[in-house]
Motif scaffolding. Sequence first.
Motif, mmCIF file in Angstrom:
data_model
loop_
_atom_site.group_PDB
_atom_site.id
_atom_site.type_symbol
_atom_site.label_atom_id
_atom_site.label_comp_id
_atom_site.label_asym_id
_atom_site.label_seq_id
_atom_site.Cartn_x
_atom_site.Cartn_y
_atom_site.Cartn_z
ATOM 1 N N VAL A 16 0.877 -1.169 -0.027
ATOM 2 C CA VAL A 16 -0.138 0.094 -0.154
ATOM 3 C C VAL A 16 0.910 1.093 0.025
ATOM 4 O O VAL A 16 1.817 1.434 0.861
ATOM 5 C CB VAL A 16 -0.851 0.213 1.205
ATOM 6 N N LEU A 17 0.929 2.063 -1.125
ATOM 7 C CA LEU A 17 1.458 3.292 -1.016
ATOM 8 C C LEU A 17 0.902 4.544 -1.435
ATOM 9 O O LEU A 17 -0.191 4.559 -1.716
ATOM 10 C CB LEU A 17 2.509 2.891 -2.423
ATOM 11 N N LEU A 18 1.445 5.632 -0.944
ATOM 12 C CA LEU A 18 0.712 6.809 -0.815
ATOM 13 C C LEU A 18 0.870 7.369 -2.231
ATOM 14 O O LEU A 18 1.740 6.741 -3.133
ATOM 15 C CB LEU A 18 1.380 7.661 -0.121
ATOM 16 N N GLU A 19 0.191 8.447 -2.751
ATOM 17 C CA GLU A 19 0.155 9.014 -4.200
ATOM 18 C C GLU A 19 1.811 9.245 -4.481
ATOM 19 O O GLU A 19 1.973 9.213 -5.493
ATOM 20 C CB GLU A 19 -0.592 10.079 -4.228
ATOM 21 N N SER A 20 2.383 9.714 -3.500
ATOM 22 C CA SER A 20 4.033 10.111 -3.440
ATOM 23 C C SER A 20 4.928 8.893 -3.695
ATOM 24 O O SER A 20 6.099 8.978 -4.135
ATOM 25 C CB SER A 20 4.369 10.883 -2.360
ATOM 26 N N PRO A 23 5.765 3.696 0.902
ATOM 27 C CA PRO A 23 5.029 2.741 1.319
ATOM 28 C C PRO A 23 4.590 2.941 2.973
ATOM 29 O O PRO A 23 5.224 3.572 3.569
ATOM 30 C CB PRO A 23 6.099 1.778 1.488
ATOM 31 N N VAL A 24 3.252 2.651 2.969
ATOM 32 C CA VAL A 24 2.398 2.856 4.270
ATOM 33 C C VAL A 24 2.233 1.538 5.016
ATOM 34 O O VAL A 24 1.775 1.614 6.067
ATOM 35 C CB VAL A 24 1.582 3.963 4.314
ATOM 36 N N GLY A 25 2.230 0.469 4.407
ATOM 37 C CA GLY A 25 1.800 -0.901 4.768
ATOM 38 C C GLY A 25 1.558 -1.936 3.707
ATOM 39 O O GLY A 25 1.968 -1.495 2.465
ATOM 40 N N LYS A 35 -5.859 -8.080 5.462
ATOM 41 C CA LYS A 35 -5.720 -7.293 6.662
ATOM 42 C C LYS A 35 -4.561 -6.339 6.457
ATOM 43 O O LYS A 35 -3.580 -6.748 5.936
ATOM 44 C CB LYS A 35 -5.343 -8.233 7.627
ATOM 45 N N PHE A 36 -5.013 -5.028 6.748
ATOM 46 C CA PHE A 36 -3.958 -4.102 6.668
ATOM 47 C C PHE A 36 -2.923 -4.030 7.680
ATOM 48 O O PHE A 36 -3.126 -4.083 9.015
ATOM 49 C CB PHE A 36 -4.647 -2.515 6.767
ATOM 50 N N LYS A 37 -1.624 -4.186 7.508
ATOM 51 C CA LYS A 37 -0.580 -4.021 8.295
ATOM 52 C C LYS A 37 0.358 -2.738 8.096
ATOM 53 O O LYS A 37 1.132 -2.656 7.235
ATOM 54 C CB LYS A 37 0.498 -5.147 8.162
ATOM 55 N N ALA A 38 0.087 -1.783 8.922
ATOM 56 C CA ALA A 38 0.834 -0.582 8.748
ATOM 57 C C ALA A 38 2.293 -0.540 9.008
ATOM 58 O O ALA A 38 2.747 -1.600 9.745
ATOM 59 C CB ALA A 38 0.154 0.489 9.576
ATOM 60 N N VAL A 39 3.326 0.298 8.214
ATOM 61 C CA VAL A 39 4.515 0.400 8.499
ATOM 62 C C VAL A 39 5.046 1.543 8.345
ATOM 63 O O VAL A 39 4.470 2.523 7.774
ATOM 64 C CB VAL A 39 5.255 -0.524 7.527
ATOM 65 N N GLY A 40 6.233 1.967 9.172
ATOM 66 C CA GLY A 40 6.500 3.285 9.107
ATOM 67 C C GLY A 40 8.231 3.102 9.001
ATOM 68 O O GLY A 40 8.547 1.998 9.081
#
Length: 76
Positions: A16-20, A23-25, A35-40
């Motif tokens: 899952v990527l932001l428009e920029s 990667p956010v998850g 299932k969404f798994k967030a990452v930072g």
Amino acid sequence: MPTLTLKRVNDGVVAVLLESGEPVGNLKWIGGVWKFKAVGYEGADLVPGGGPLTARHNCTFATLDAAQISAVLLGA
């Protein structure tokens, strides 16, 4: 409305990527749902469950619909 980009990694994982392009998850196929798994990141270190969408960690989805997933994860 901003949207997220979904990029297939393999049969059970979708990035899952932001428009920029940041990667956010990941969406992982677990127990018959996505299932969404967030990452930072802190510097170069990956922080599981972190990042800008940490409050949405573990949200589930029946299908890989980018518009619906964006609306839920981005709070629109």
